[in-house]
Every structure is written in structure tokens, then in C-alpha cells.
Design a protein around this motif. Structure first.
Motif, short mmCIF file in Angstrom:
data_model
loop_
_atom_site.label_atom_id
_atom_site.label_comp_id
_atom_site.label_asym_id
_atom_site.label_seq_id
_atom_site.Cartn_x
_atom_site.Cartn_y
_atom_site.Cartn_z
N ILE A 113 0.83 -1.21 0.00
CA ILE A 113 0.00 0.00 0.00
C ILE A 113 0.87 1.25 0.00
O ILE A 113 0.58 2.22 -0.71
N VAL A 114 1.94 1.24 0.77
CA VAL A 114 2.86 2.38 0.78
C VAL A 114 3.51 2.54 -0.58
O VAL A 114 3.63 3.67 -1.10
N GLN A 115 3.91 1.45 -1.21
CA GLN A 115 4.53 1.50 -2.53
C GLN A 115 3.58 2.11 -3.55
O GLN A 115 3.97 3.00 -4.33
N ALA A 116 2.34 1.66 -3.57
CA ALA A 116 1.36 2.20 -4.52
C ALA A 116 1.06 3.66 -4.21
O ALA A 116 0.97 4.49 -5.12
N GLY A 117 0.90 3.97 -2.94
CA GLY A 117 0.64 5.36 -2.55
C GLY A 117 1.77 6.28 -2.96
O GLY A 117 1.53 7.42 -3.39
N ALA A 118 2.99 5.81 -2.84
CA ALA A 118 4.15 6.62 -3.23
C ALA A 118 4.10 6.94 -4.72
O ALA A 118 4.45 8.05 -5.14
N GLN A 119 3.67 5.98 -5.53
CA GLN A 119 3.56 6.23 -6.97
C GLN A 119 2.49 7.27 -7.27
O GLN A 119 2.64 8.09 -8.17
N CYS A 120 1.41 7.25 -6.48
CA CYS A 120 0.35 8.25 -6.66
C CYS A 120 0.85 9.63 -6.25
O CYS A 120 0.50 10.64 -6.88
N ILE A 121 1.68 9.70 -5.22
CA ILE A 121 2.25 10.98 -4.78
C ILE A 121 3.19 11.51 -5.85
O ILE A 121 3.18 12.70 -6.17
#
Length: 171
Positions: A156-164
Motif C-alpha cells: 500500500i505504501v509502494q502504490a501510494g508513493a507512486q500516486c504521490i
């Protein structure tokens, strides 16, 4: 036709001159729309131009068809996403529906998010979407994926980082 050894802007121009009409016809046969075929032929060559590495092109038509198939898949995915978005908008009462400008910005953002999430590994994408859209707990996601809660958190952190990163690149 002799193979084109590596793609430079000059080689790409030659490839374009020699194969653009063929590629546009190839796309037209799949879309039955000359305007979309022309747009996607251009998108295919733009994708090649954006690559930073030399490309070995032994069979130009086969090579272009493979690249164009990817562009075509993206086109169909965007169409499907846009249709779902417009259907969701149609369900909104008129008084709460966003303005046309806001609708366009939301659609552009949705397309960009779809592209970013599409590049993620399937379990990472699933964990993120299940947590953000379906509201599943970390434990539920871990159970569905057959992995640990720690791994789910990392996903979830990895995907969220891509969205950021996506958000920071937008004007």
C-alpha cells in the motif's frame, strides 16, 4: 525492405516515412475509424520517439504492430474507464454534478492514476485498490493475497508513493 539498425531521430523519420501509411491502415482495420487510426498511429511513433535507448528493428511492420497493439490496448482501456466514469456522473443529481471543467480534470486524473496503477505488480495494485476503494482491512487483504500484514502495508505504501509522484508531476 532493408532492416533499420538502430532508432535515432533520423532513423525514426525514415521508419515513419516508410511505414506510417501501412500502420495507419493496420489500425483502421482494427478500429474502423480513420481519425482514431491516425491518432493512434501518431501515438505509436511518439512512444518510439520517447524511448531513450536505441532499438534494433529487423522487421519494421512486425515491430510497429507490436508497439501499436500496446497503444491500442491502452486506448481501449481508457475508453472503458471513460465510459464507466461518465456512467457514474450520469447517476449524480444535477445540482451536485461537477462543472464540465472539473469533470475533465477528474477524468484526466483518473486516466493518469490508471496508468500509474497499471504499471504496478498485480498484488501491489490489488492491495492498494482493496484498501482505498473497498475499505478492506489489512488483515482481509493479507488473507486474500495469501501474504502477511507487513507485506500488505509495504504494498500500500509502494502504490501510494507512486500516486504521490504522479501528483507532484502535475501542473
Amino acid at each position: 525492405m532493408p532492416p533499420i539498425p538502430a532508432t535515432s531521430p533520423t532513423d525514426l523519420a525514415t521508419l515513419y516515412q516508410q511505414q506510417h501509411r501501412w500502420l495507419q491502415h493496420w489500425l483502421w482495420r482494427r478500429l474502423n475509424c480513420s481519425q482514431s487510426a491516425a491518432d493512434l498511429a501518431q501515438d505509436t511513433f511518439l512512444r518510439l520517439l520517447a524511448k531513450n535507448q536505441p532499438l534494433e528493428v529487423q522487421a519494421p511492420r512486425s515491430f510497429l504492430a507490436k508497439v501499436a497493439q500496446s497503444v491500442l490496448s491502452n486506448h481501449f482501456r481508457r475508453q472503458k474507464l471513460e465510459k464507466a466514469y461518465l456512467q457514474a456522473l450520469a447517476l449524480l443529481p444535477e445540482e451536485v454534478a461537477p462543472s464540465a471543467e472539473t469533470q475533465w480534470l477528474l477524468l484526466e486524473t483518473l486516466m493518469a492514476l490508471d496508468e500509474v496503477l497499471g504499471r504496478l505488480a498485480l498484488p501491489v495494485r490489488q492491495a492498494f485498490l482493496w484498501s482505498q476503494l473497498d475499505g478492506l482491512s489489512l488483515g482481509e487483504i493479507a488473507e486474500r493475497l495469501g501474504t502477511s500484514i507487513t507485506t500488505v502495508k509495504r504494498y500500500i505504501v509502494q502504490a501510494g508513493a507512486q500516486c504521490i509522484v504522479l501528483d507532484s508531476q502535475r501542473p
